[in-house]
Scaffold this motif. Structure first.
Motif, PDB file in Angstrom:
ATOM      1  N   TRP A   1       4.882  -1.169  -6.697  1.00 41.70           N
ATOM      2  CA  TRP A   1       5.441  -0.195  -5.757  1.00 41.70           C
ATOM      3  C   TRP A   1       5.730   1.153  -6.410  1.00 41.70           C
ATOM      4  CZ3 TRP A   1       9.040  -4.043  -2.730  1.00 41.70           C
ATOM      5  CH2 TRP A   1       8.294  -4.614  -1.670  1.00 41.70           C
TER       6      TRP A   1
ATOM      7  N   PRO B   1       2.567  -1.311   1.173  1.00 45.18           N
ATOM      8  CA  PRO B   1       3.172  -0.169   0.474  1.00 45.18           C
ATOM      9  C   PRO B   1       4.690  -0.303   0.437  1.00 45.18           C
ATOM     10  CG  PRO B   1       1.492   0.563   2.031  1.00 45.18           C
ATOM     11  CD  PRO B   1       1.734  -0.888   2.307  1.00 45.18           C
TER      12      PRO B   1
ATOM     13  N   GLY C   1       3.743   2.302  -9.045  1.00 44.76           N
ATOM     14  CA  GLY C   1       2.489   2.812  -9.584  1.00 44.76           C
ATOM     15  C   GLY C   1       2.390   2.790 -11.095  1.00 44.76           C
TER      16      GLY C   1
ATOM     17  N   HIS D   1      13.091   4.719  -4.833  1.00 44.28           N
ATOM     18  CA  HIS D   1      11.726   4.925  -5.310  1.00 44.28           C
ATOM     19  C   HIS D   1      11.620   6.249  -6.081  1.00 44.28           C
ATOM     20  CE1 HIS D   1       7.333   5.482  -5.160  1.00 44.28           C
ATOM     21  NE2 HIS D   1       7.287   4.162  -4.979  1.00 44.28           N
TER      22      HIS D   1
ATOM     23  N   ARG E   1      -1.772   5.932  -4.603  1.00 40.33           N
ATOM     24  CA  ARG E   1      -1.033   5.842  -3.343  1.00 40.33           C
ATOM     25  C   ARG E   1      -1.903   5.190  -2.281  1.00 40.33           C
ATOM     26  NH1 ARG E   1       3.033  10.976  -2.645  1.00 40.33           N
ATOM     27  NH2 ARG E   1       3.599  11.168  -4.837  1.00 40.33           N
ATOM     28  N   PRO E   2      -1.351   4.321  -1.460  1.00 41.75           N
ATOM     29  CA  PRO E   2       0.055   4.178  -1.076  1.00 41.75           C
ATOM     30  C   PRO E   2       0.867   3.189  -1.905  1.00 41.75           C
ATOM     31  CG  PRO E   2      -1.273   2.854   0.388  1.00 41.75           C
ATOM     32  CD  PRO E   2      -2.224   3.495  -0.591  1.00 41.75           C
ATOM     33  N   PHE E   3       0.666   3.110  -3.216  1.00 41.88           N
ATOM     34  CA  PHE E   3       1.480   2.292  -4.106  1.00 41.88           C
ATOM     35  C   PHE E   3       1.394   0.812  -3.755  1.00 41.88           C
ATOM     36  CE2 PHE E   3       3.627   6.462  -4.360  1.00 41.88           C
ATOM     37  CZ  PHE E   3       3.515   6.679  -5.726  1.00 41.88           C
TER      38      PHE E   3
ATOM     39  N   GLU F   1      -3.970  -1.907   3.496  1.00 38.02           N
ATOM     40  CA  GLU F   1      -3.952  -1.126   2.252  1.00 38.02           C
ATOM     41  C   GLU F   1      -3.961  -2.029   1.020  1.00 38.02           C
ATOM     42  OE1 GLU F   1      -1.131   1.176   5.113  1.00 38.02           O
ATOM     43  OE2 GLU F   1      -1.742  -0.910   4.737  1.00 38.02           O
TER      44      GLU F   1
ATOM     45  N   LEU G   1       9.171   8.595  -3.510  1.00 35.85           N
ATOM     46  CA  LEU G   1       9.228   8.445  -2.055  1.00 35.85           C
ATOM     47  C   LEU G   1      10.691   8.277  -1.648  1.00 35.85           C
ATOM     48  CD1 LEU G   1       6.283   5.923  -1.385  1.00 35.85           C
ATOM     49  CD2 LEU G   1       6.250   8.416  -1.118  1.00 35.85           C
TER      50      LEU G   1
END
Length: 395
Positions: free
Chosen positions: A145, A324, A147, A103, A367-369, A219, A106
């Protein structure tokens, strides 16, 4: 006589996003509508003088040169290099024979796949847009994932040819771009088609909200509901809709076609694919003609169902991913109904629209993508991008 590729530039690449970066980009034509933009090329597309490995240590067929890459160069964009992918594009995590891609922000998490390096190269600002492919979600999952924005055009759109790209499933494969905003995606699409993309009003647009609650985490559900509320604020009418899981048609179709593409490698005594890739290809090779035909019949039924849905709505709004970004190596995702294998959890949201060939804009969320999908009717690509431009402007 084989031609050696130009020297590769040893730049830092901690995410392992890049398969090949020459010392100098392939320069685009001066003065074209895409002049000044740079792009990365998923390592499925043939580029003369550049290697093609499809992120595998197994031998792969040569697809020949990509007319899409040549066209982008002729329109003025410069190609910075080739990006890694999930091995041979058969997967959604970014795993491959060279360590896999991570990622962009992350550490230890998946970027999504199969266009993993494409999404990372865009998210890190290394290029203005990336050329990817999408067979079951391979542009849209990494876009969500990581963004960024992704676009999967209508199947066989003349502006986005898949010739010159190593196929995975010819009846499901699409080519398309990823970028940090819709404006750049629209600019690239308009240059390829010769038709401008104009912002389109949402007033009176009938939106079908496909939000299967047991299929997504809170989310992902909240991100989808937030976009639904924004569309209503722009004048759209939002209605809940339902659509079934299509993997009983999708998986036999893709695995059977992929096994045919990689028939020569599978004939080796020990094909050097990753174990999961090899198992999937052998599963596809073992399918009977009757099983393949039954999958085709189910596909036709799902197509009729989507046509009926689009008789009632103009656009579908759906989650882009179930959760996420998972951690690298994670095999299941915890959903409201319990743990679900990651592949199934992701593909049941995205595979319908590649199996059935309709255009989709993958819209990122903070976020959280987690992101969403805006799904259009077949061949309404320009209108869908115009609606997405309006949404981007409102936000």
């Amino acid at each position: 006589m084989s031609v050696s590729p130009p020297p590769q530039l040893p730049l830092p690449d901690p995410q392992r996003a890049w398969a090949y970066r020459p010392a100098s980009p392939l320069a685009g034509a001066a003065g074209g509508p895409l002049a000044g933009l740079t792009f990365s090329v998923k390592d499925l597309f043939g580029v003369p003088g550049w290697p093609l490995q499809a992120s595998t240590r197994a031998p792969v067929p040569d697809p020949g040169p990509s007319p899409l890459v040549a066209r982008l160069l002729a329109l003025g964009a410069s190609a910075a290099g080739k990006t890694q992918l999930h091995e041979i594009a058969l997967g959604i995590t970014g795993a491959n024979g060279f360590g896999g891609t991570e990622h962009p922000v992350l550490p230890g998490h998946m970027p999504g796949g199969s266009s993993s390096g494409a999404a990372v190269s865009v998210a890190l600002g290394q290029v203005d847009f990336a050329l990817g492919t999408d067979t079951g979600g391979s542009i849209r999952i990494p876009a969500a994932w990581c963004g960024v924005v992704g676009f999967k055009p209508t199947k066989d759109h003349p502006a986005w040819p898949t010739q010159g790209a190593l196929p995975l499933s010819p009846s499901c494969d699409h080519a398309g771009p990823l970028a940090r905003d819709v404006r750049t995606v629209a600019r690239v699409h308009a240059a390829l088609t010769g038709q401008p993309i104009r912002s389109a009003p949402w007033t009176g647009v009938q939106v079908g909200l496909w939000l299967p609650g047991d299929w997504v985490t809170p989310e992902a559900a909240a991100a989808t509901q937030a976009v639904a509320a924004q569309l209503q604020a722009l004048g759209a009418e939002v209605h809940p809709v339902a659509f079934p899981e299509v993997l009983d048609a999708y998986s036999p179709t893709v695995l059977g076609e992929a096994a045919a593409v990689h028939r020569a490698a599978l004939a080796q005594p020990e094909p050097p694919f990753l174990p999961a890739t090899l198992a999937a290809l052998r599963q596809g090779a073992a399918l009977s003609g009757a099983e393949r035909a039954a999958a085709g019949e189910r596909r036709a039924a799902y197509r009729a169902g989507l046509d009926a849905l689009f008789a009632r709505v103009d656009v579908l709004l759906a989650p882009g991913v179930p959760s996420p970004p998972p951690r690298m190596g994670q095999e299941d995702v915890e959903l409201p109904g319990g743990p679900v294998p990651l592949r199934r959890a992701a593909l049941r949201l995205t595979a319908p629209f590649s199996l059935l060939g309709v255009p989709v804009v993958a819209w990122p969320s903070p976020r959280p993508f987690v992101g969403v999908q805006l799904v259009g009717r077949p061949w309404q690509d320009d209108r869908l991008l115009g609606l997405a431009l309006t949404l981007e402007g409102a936000l």
